[in-house]
Design a protein around this motif. Structure first.
Motif, PDB file in Angstrom:
ATOM      1  N   THR A  12       0.651  -1.216  -0.052  1.00  0.00           N
ATOM      2  CA  THR A  12      -0.151   0.040  -0.080  1.00  0.00           C
ATOM      3  C   THR A  12       0.742   1.271   0.014  1.00  0.00           C
ATOM      4  OG1 THR A  12      -0.063  -0.089   2.450  1.00  0.00           O
ATOM      5  CG2 THR A  12      -1.945  -1.028   1.037  1.00  0.00           C
ATOM      6  N   ARG A  13       2.055   1.132   0.365  1.00  0.00           N
ATOM      7  CA  ARG A  13       2.948   2.313   0.431  1.00  0.00           C
ATOM      8  C   ARG A  13       3.511   2.436  -1.003  1.00  0.00           C
ATOM      9  NH1 ARG A  13       5.034   0.025   5.628  1.00  0.00           N
ATOM     10  NH2 ARG A  13       3.852   1.242   7.098  1.00  0.00           N
ATOM     11  N   THR A  14       3.488   1.516  -2.033  1.00  0.00           N
ATOM     12  CA  THR A  14       3.895   1.736  -3.538  1.00  0.00           C
ATOM     13  C   THR A  14       2.928   2.687  -4.110  1.00  0.00           C
ATOM     14  OG1 THR A  14       2.904  -0.234  -4.389  1.00  0.00           O
ATOM     15  CG2 THR A  14       5.257  -0.330  -3.332  1.00  0.00           C
ATOM     16  N   PRO A  15       3.357   3.258  -5.248  1.00  0.00           N
ATOM     17  CA  PRO A  15       2.446   4.038  -6.185  1.00  0.00           C
ATOM     18  C   PRO A  15       1.435   3.147  -6.714  1.00  0.00           C
ATOM     19  CG  PRO A  15       4.835   4.676  -6.761  1.00  0.00           C
ATOM     20  CD  PRO A  15       4.734   3.340  -5.722  1.00  0.00           C
ATOM     21  N   GLN A  16       1.649   1.807  -7.037  1.00  0.00           N
ATOM     22  CA  GLN A  16       0.787   0.916  -7.678  1.00  0.00           C
ATOM     23  C   GLN A  16      -0.299   0.588  -6.368  1.00  0.00           C
ATOM     24  OE1 GLN A  16       2.177  -2.749  -8.968  1.00  0.00           O
ATOM     25  NE2 GLN A  16       0.291  -3.392  -9.896  1.00  0.00           N
ATOM     26  N   ALA A  20      -4.407   1.269  -6.338  1.00  0.00           N
ATOM     27  CA  ALA A  20      -5.519   0.389  -5.905  1.00  0.00           C
ATOM     28  C   ALA A  20      -6.372   0.823  -4.697  1.00  0.00           C
ATOM     29  CB  ALA A  20      -4.688  -0.934  -5.409  1.00  0.00           C
ATOM     30  N   VAL A  21      -5.703   1.391  -3.643  1.00  0.00           N
ATOM     31  CA  VAL A  21      -6.379   1.903  -2.519  1.00  0.00           C
ATOM     32  C   VAL A  21      -7.299   2.944  -2.999  1.00  0.00           C
ATOM     33  CG1 VAL A  21      -6.258   3.179  -0.450  1.00  0.00           C
ATOM     34  CG2 VAL A  21      -4.600   1.288  -0.778  1.00  0.00           C
ATOM     35  N   ALA A  22      -6.801   4.154  -3.916  1.00  0.00           N
ATOM     36  CA  ALA A  22      -7.784   4.963  -4.128  1.00  0.00           C
ATOM     37  C   ALA A  22      -9.042   4.408  -4.965  1.00  0.00           C
ATOM     38  CB  ALA A  22      -7.190   5.868  -5.182  1.00  0.00           C
ATOM     39  N   SER A  23      -8.725   3.423  -5.804  1.00  0.00           N
ATOM     40  CA  SER A  23      -9.789   2.846  -6.607  1.00  0.00           C
ATOM     41  C   SER A  23     -10.877   2.064  -5.683  1.00  0.00           C
ATOM     42  CB  SER A  23      -9.096   1.833  -7.656  1.00  0.00           C
ATOM     43  OG  SER A  23     -10.244   1.047  -8.395  1.00  0.00           O
ATOM     44  N   ALA A  24     -10.386   1.405  -4.734  1.00  0.00           N
ATOM     45  CA  ALA A  24     -11.128   0.782  -3.699  1.00  0.00           C
ATOM     46  C   ALA A  24     -11.980   1.660  -3.180  1.00  0.00           C
ATOM     47  CB  ALA A  24     -10.256  -0.052  -2.861  1.00  0.00           C
TER      48      ALA A  24
END
Length: 48
Positions: A12-16, A20-24
């Protein structure tokens, strides 16, 4: 199990992971998507 949690935190600390967190979060804010998720979880738990 703690190894899995650690890897998730690192991801969750990586850009990817951030994408994913923003999309969720966007999906969780959508009532239609929330209902779909609730239905799926109910099915996985054995309820309908």
């Amino acid at each position: 199990m703690s190894g899995l949690i650690t890897r998730l935190k690192e991801y969750t600390r990586t850009p990817q992971g951030q994408r994913a967190v923003a999309s969720a979060r966007r999906a969780a804010a959508d009532p239609r998507k929330r209902a779909q998720a609730r239905k799926l979880l109910g099915r996985l738990r054995g309820r309908r």
